[in-house]
Design a protein around this motif. Structure first.
Motif, PDB file in Angstrom:
ATOM      1  N   MET A   1       0.690  -1.097   0.039  1.00 25.98           N
ATOM      2  CA  MET A   1       0.031  -0.009  -0.003  1.00 25.98           C
ATOM      3  C   MET A   1       0.731   1.266  -0.022  1.00 25.98           C
ATOM      4  O   MET A   1       0.484   2.300  -0.579  1.00 25.98           O
ATOM      5  N   ARG A   2       2.074   1.187   0.663  1.00 19.41           N
ATOM      6  CA  ARG A   2       2.954   2.233   0.897  1.00 19.41           C
ATOM      7  C   ARG A   2       3.183   2.858  -0.595  1.00 19.41           C
ATOM      8  O   ARG A   2       3.340   4.079  -0.640  1.00 19.41           O
ATOM      9  N   GLY A   3       3.625   2.102  -1.368  1.00 15.69           N
ATOM     10  CA  GLY A   3       4.175   2.357  -2.789  1.00 15.69           C
ATOM     11  C   GLY A   3       2.877   3.001  -3.471  1.00 15.69           C
ATOM     12  O   GLY A   3       3.301   3.743  -4.272  1.00 15.69           O
ATOM     13  N   GLU A   4       1.796   2.505  -3.304  1.00 10.90           N
ATOM     14  CA  GLU A   4       0.610   3.093  -3.936  1.00 10.90           C
ATOM     15  C   GLU A   4       0.580   4.404  -3.307  1.00 10.90           C
ATOM     16  O   GLU A   4       0.197   5.711  -4.218  1.00 10.90           O
ATOM     17  N   ALA A   5       0.573   4.879  -2.140  1.00 15.18           N
ATOM     18  CA  ALA A   5       0.409   6.197  -1.520  1.00 15.18           C
ATOM     19  C   ALA A   5       1.450   7.323  -2.185  1.00 15.18           C
ATOM     20  O   ALA A   5       1.247   8.280  -2.358  1.00 15.18           O
ATOM     21  N   LYS A   6       2.821   6.510  -2.307  1.00 14.57           N
ATOM     22  CA  LYS A   6       3.728   7.456  -2.876  1.00 14.57           C
ATOM     23  C   LYS A   6       3.483   7.883  -4.291  1.00 14.57           C
ATOM     24  O   LYS A   6       3.771   8.946  -4.772  1.00 14.57           O
ATOM     25  N   GLY A   7       2.697   6.689  -4.906  1.00 17.51           N
ATOM     26  CA  GLY A   7       2.519   7.373  -6.219  1.00 17.51           C
ATOM     27  C   GLY A   7       1.358   8.434  -6.215  1.00 17.51           C
ATOM     28  O   GLY A   7       1.368   9.373  -7.031  1.00 17.51           O
ATOM     29  N   GLU A   8       0.481   8.226  -5.330  1.00 21.15           N
ATOM     30  CA  GLU A   8      -0.498   9.375  -5.470  1.00 21.15           C
ATOM     31  C   GLU A   8       0.091  10.675  -4.909  1.00 21.15           C
ATOM     32  O   GLU A   8      -0.238  11.808  -5.241  1.00 21.15           O
ATOM     33  N   ILE A   9       1.003  10.478  -3.889  1.00 20.14           N
ATOM     34  CA  ILE A   9       1.683  11.932  -3.524  1.00 20.14           C
ATOM     35  C   ILE A   9       2.207  12.485  -4.535  1.00 20.14           C
ATOM     36  O   ILE A   9       2.328  13.815  -4.531  1.00 20.14           O
ATOM     37  N   LYS A  10       2.996  11.605  -5.173  1.00 13.49           N
ATOM     38  CA  LYS A  10       3.593  12.099  -6.541  1.00 13.49           C
ATOM     39  C   LYS A  10       2.923  13.044  -7.552  1.00 13.49           C
ATOM     40  O   LYS A  10       3.107  14.016  -7.995  1.00 13.49           O
ATOM     41  N   SER A  11       1.754  12.153  -7.706  1.00 15.72           N
ATOM     42  CA  SER A  11       0.802  12.976  -8.514  1.00 15.72           C
ATOM     43  C   SER A  11       0.217  14.109  -8.017  1.00 15.72           C
ATOM     44  O   SER A  11      -0.013  15.214  -8.973  1.00 15.72           O
ATOM     45  N   ILE A  12      -0.003  14.441  -6.806  1.00 19.89           N
ATOM     46  CA  ILE A  12      -0.638  15.661  -6.125  1.00 19.89           C
ATOM     47  C   ILE A  12       0.436  16.546  -6.500  1.00 19.89           C
ATOM     48  O   ILE A  12       0.144  17.748  -6.812  1.00 19.89           O
ATOM     49  N   PHE A  13       1.779  16.319  -6.139  1.00 16.67           N
ATOM     50  CA  PHE A  13       2.559  17.377  -6.114  1.00 16.67           C
ATOM     51  C   PHE A  13       2.800  17.779  -7.830  1.00 16.67           C
ATOM     52  O   PHE A  13       3.035  19.036  -8.112  1.00 16.67           O
ATOM     53  N   SER A  14       2.716  16.685  -8.689  1.00 20.25           N
ATOM     54  CA  SER A  14       2.960  17.146 -10.189  1.00 20.25           C
ATOM     55  C   SER A  14       1.630  17.990 -10.675  1.00 20.25           C
ATOM     56  O   SER A  14       2.037  18.897 -11.353  1.00 20.25           O
ATOM     57  N   VAL A  15       0.465  17.715 -10.107  1.00 16.44           N
ATOM     58  CA  VAL A  15      -0.661  18.424 -10.607  1.00 16.44           C
ATOM     59  C   VAL A  15      -0.388  19.930 -10.150  1.00 16.44           C
ATOM     60  O   VAL A  15      -0.534  20.995 -10.739  1.00 16.44           O
ATOM     61  N   LEU A  16      -0.193  20.084  -8.707  1.00 15.70           N
ATOM     62  CA  LEU A  16       0.087  21.347  -8.166  1.00 15.70           C
ATOM     63  C   LEU A  16       0.995  22.081  -8.845  1.00 15.70           C
ATOM     64  O   LEU A  16       1.048  23.545  -9.178  1.00 15.70           O
TER      65      LEU A  16
END
Length: 59
Positions: free
Chosen positions: A1-16
């Motif tokens: 699950m942590r790997g998936e969370a890291k991907g989501e976090i990266k996506s948030i930063f990328s969009v912002l």
């Protein structure tokens, strides 16, 4: 699950970043510490439409 969370976090930063929104250190830390996949998914979606990072955390 942590790997998936890291991907989501990266996506948030990328969009912002792509939208040119300023991310405070506090906001950056709050995003990084989140491990709730539903919350992260909501933030990714919200990042696409908000006008400031403060709106990301609005309930």
């Amino acid at each position: 699950m942590r790997g998936e969370a890291k991907g989501e976090i990266k996506s948030i930063f990328s969009v912002l970043d792509a939208r040119g929104l300023e991310i405070s250190d506090d906001a950056r830390e709050r995003i990084r510490r989140c491990e709730d996949p539903d919350q992260l998914d909501a933030w990714v979606r919200r990042a696409a439409v908000i006008t400031s990072v403060d709106e990301l955390f609005a309930e």
